[in-house]
Each structure stands twice: as C-alpha cells, then as structure tokens.
Design a protein around this motif. Structure first.
Motif, short mmCIF file in Angstrom:
data_model
loop_
_atom_site.label_atom_id
_atom_site.label_comp_id
_atom_site.label_asym_id
_atom_site.label_seq_id
_atom_site.Cartn_x
_atom_site.Cartn_y
_atom_site.Cartn_z
N MET A 270 -31.98 -13.40 26.68
CA MET A 270 -32.08 -12.06 27.29
C MET A 270 -30.69 -11.61 27.72
O MET A 270 -29.97 -12.33 28.41
N ALA A 271 -30.29 -10.43 27.28
CA ALA A 271 -28.94 -9.94 27.59
C ALA A 271 -28.83 -9.57 29.06
O ALA A 271 -29.77 -9.06 29.67
N VAL A 272 -27.67 -9.86 29.63
CA VAL A 272 -27.38 -9.54 31.02
C VAL A 272 -26.52 -8.28 31.06
O VAL A 272 -25.54 -8.16 30.31
N ASN A 273 -26.89 -7.33 31.90
CA ASN A 273 -26.10 -6.12 32.02
C ASN A 273 -24.69 -6.45 32.46
O ASN A 273 -24.50 -7.19 33.43
N PRO A 274 -23.68 -5.92 31.80
CA PRO A 274 -22.30 -6.18 32.22
C PRO A 274 -21.93 -5.33 33.43
O PRO A 274 -22.53 -4.29 33.69
N TRP A 275 -20.94 -5.81 34.18
CA TRP A 275 -20.42 -5.02 35.29
C TRP A 275 -19.58 -3.88 34.74
O TRP A 275 -18.83 -4.04 33.77
N THR A 276 -19.66 -2.73 35.40
CA THR A 276 -18.87 -1.56 35.05
C THR A 276 -17.96 -1.20 36.21
O THR A 276 -18.41 -1.15 37.37
N ASP B 281 -5.54 -4.05 45.93
CA ASP B 281 -6.49 -3.02 45.54
C ASP B 281 -7.92 -3.51 45.76
O ASP B 281 -8.19 -4.72 45.75
N LEU B 282 -8.82 -2.56 45.92
CA LEU B 282 -10.25 -2.83 45.94
C LEU B 282 -10.85 -2.20 44.69
O LEU B 282 -10.42 -1.13 44.26
N ARG B 283 -11.88 -2.85 44.15
CA ARG B 283 -12.56 -2.31 42.97
C ARG B 283 -14.04 -2.17 43.28
O ARG B 283 -14.66 -3.10 43.81
N LEU B 284 -14.61 -1.02 42.94
CA LEU B 284 -16.04 -0.81 43.07
C LEU B 284 -16.67 -1.04 41.71
O LEU B 284 -16.35 -0.36 40.74
N MET B 285 -17.59 -2.01 41.65
CA MET B 285 -18.25 -2.40 40.41
C MET B 285 -19.74 -2.10 40.51
O MET B 285 -20.33 -2.16 41.59
N GLN B 286 -20.35 -1.81 39.36
CA GLN B 286 -21.79 -1.56 39.32
C GLN B 286 -22.40 -2.27 38.12
O GLN B 286 -21.83 -2.32 37.02
N ARG B 287 -23.60 -2.83 38.35
CA ARG B 287 -24.40 -3.45 37.29
C ARG B 287 -25.85 -3.07 37.54
O ARG B 287 -26.50 -3.60 38.44
N GLY B 288 -26.35 -2.10 36.79
CA GLY B 288 -27.68 -1.58 37.08
C GLY B 288 -27.67 -0.89 38.43
O GLY B 288 -26.88 0.00 38.69
#
Length: 226
Positions: A1-7, A20-27
């Motif tokens: 089952m594929a796992v959603n990648p982080w964006t 730096d800070l990074r805001l990431m989203q996965r679903g």
C-alpha cells in the motif's frame, strides 16, 4: 500500500539568521520541521495539552488569571488553555516566527479552529524574553520554545533557560505563580538551574499522544513562593 509523501508547503527563516522552519503536509497531517527534526506534529498533541492543564491546576481558582504562552506551535497548548480557563482570563501568546502565525491562519486553519479569534487571546510577535520584563505580570508562564532547555533551532534559546533569565522570569510571576516548561527530554542541569533561580520545582512525565501513549516528554512545574 502506497504511503502519501510529505509535501513542502512553506519555509520560514528564524529571526536572527538561526536556521529555517519548514511546514510539511501529508494528507490531513502537518509537521513543522527544523532540518530533519520534527519539532511538532498535528497528530501528537497530548504533552502540549498537558502543559496547559498542569499549569492551570497549579493556579486554579484565581480571578482574572493572566497566562503567557511562549511559542504558538500548532496551537495545542493554546486550545487546551482556552478550554479550561475562565471567561475573564487573558492569554498572551509570544511567537518569534511571524510565518507560524500565518500558517495558523492559512493552511492549518482547521487545526487551530477559532482559538486565534477568541477575545481572551493576544498574539505578540517577537522573542518571548521581551514579554518577561516587569514585575508580577503573569499567573502562569508556559514555555514550549524549541525542543526544551537546550536550544535546537536557535542557540540563543539557551539564554532563555539560564539562571539569569530564570530569575527574571521569577520576577515576572505573581505570588504563587507557576513557570511550566515543556521538553522532549529530561535535564538534571536545568532542574538545578531552576532551583538556583529560586523556584520550588516538581517534574512530570507525559506522553506525546496523551492516553494513547507515544513518546515520553517532560514538564517542569516551578512555583514562585508567596
């Protein structure tokens, strides 16, 4: 089952040129990261909520309590505080990175809900240390800055947890007020510094996911004598 990648949604510089800070989203999941380290995750809020509830337990019953929260993060501590503090309370949130507030009102609006528009809340942009100048200002000071007393994203955060700064924080508290400090780990040297600064200290271990478990985090509850 594929796992959603982080964006990657956005990147923000920490004032002072300290990374730096990074805001990431996965679903529906969000993460705020510094380098490869996740500072906070929208699925793990238990220990940040405990920071608010333990602080309120320490000062419960006060009229018109004023709480200072250092670090907005994903708003877990703020939301928990709003759920339990009375209608006449004031909550000041000091956030160093303006983009974190923008993220709260933008891509993470569903995570934050209506807490930023609550009339009890004031957002103060800037280093939380600048809010600790004065006497008898707060009933509770909650610090969720960096990953604990040893600075991770900013070396200067360590100054906030020095004996000198802790003594200034003690002065900023009202009689019998509480300083509550969140950390991803314990620190015997920090406990010693709190004692040296004049606090009566107890320590609590809490879980990242609350009753669901997760990693063990640490909260210091340091009281100012009457």
């Amino acid at each position: 089952m594929a796992v959603n990648p982080w964006t990657l949604l956005d990147t923000a510089s920490v004032p002072g040129g300290e990374g730096d800070l990074r805001l990431m989203q996965r679903g529906s999941e969000f993460s705020i990261m510094a380098g490869t380290t996740s500072l906070m995750n929208s699925r793990m809020s238990g220990s940040e909520e405990a920071l608010a509830s333990l602080s309120w337990q320490a000062i419960a019953g006060r009229a018109r309590p004023h709480m200072l929260i250092g670090g907005l993060g994903m708003g877990f501590t703020l939301r928990a505080a709003l759920d339990i503090l009375p209608a006449d309370a004031r909550i000041t949130v000091a956030e160093l990175v303006p983009a974190v507030v923008e993220w709260a009102r933008g891509p993470m609006a569903d995570v934050f809900g209506t807490c930023l528009s609550d009339p009890r809340v004031t957002i103060r942009l800037g280093d939380v240390g600048t809010a600790l100048v004065g006497e008898n200002l707060y009933d509770a000071i909650l610090l969720d800055v960096d990953n604990g007393p040893e600075g991770l994203t900013r070396d200067s955060n360590q100054q906030l947890y020095s004996v000198k700064s802790l003594r200034r924080t003690l002065t900023s508290l009202r009689p019998d007020g509480v300083l509550a400090v969140w950390s991803s780990h314990t620190s015997a040297p920090f406990t010693k510094r709190l004692t040296m600064a004049g606090f009566a200290v107890r320590e609590e271990k809490v879980r990242a996911r609350g009753k669901k478990g997760g990693e063990r985090h640490h909260i210091w509850l340091a009281k100012k004598a009457k």
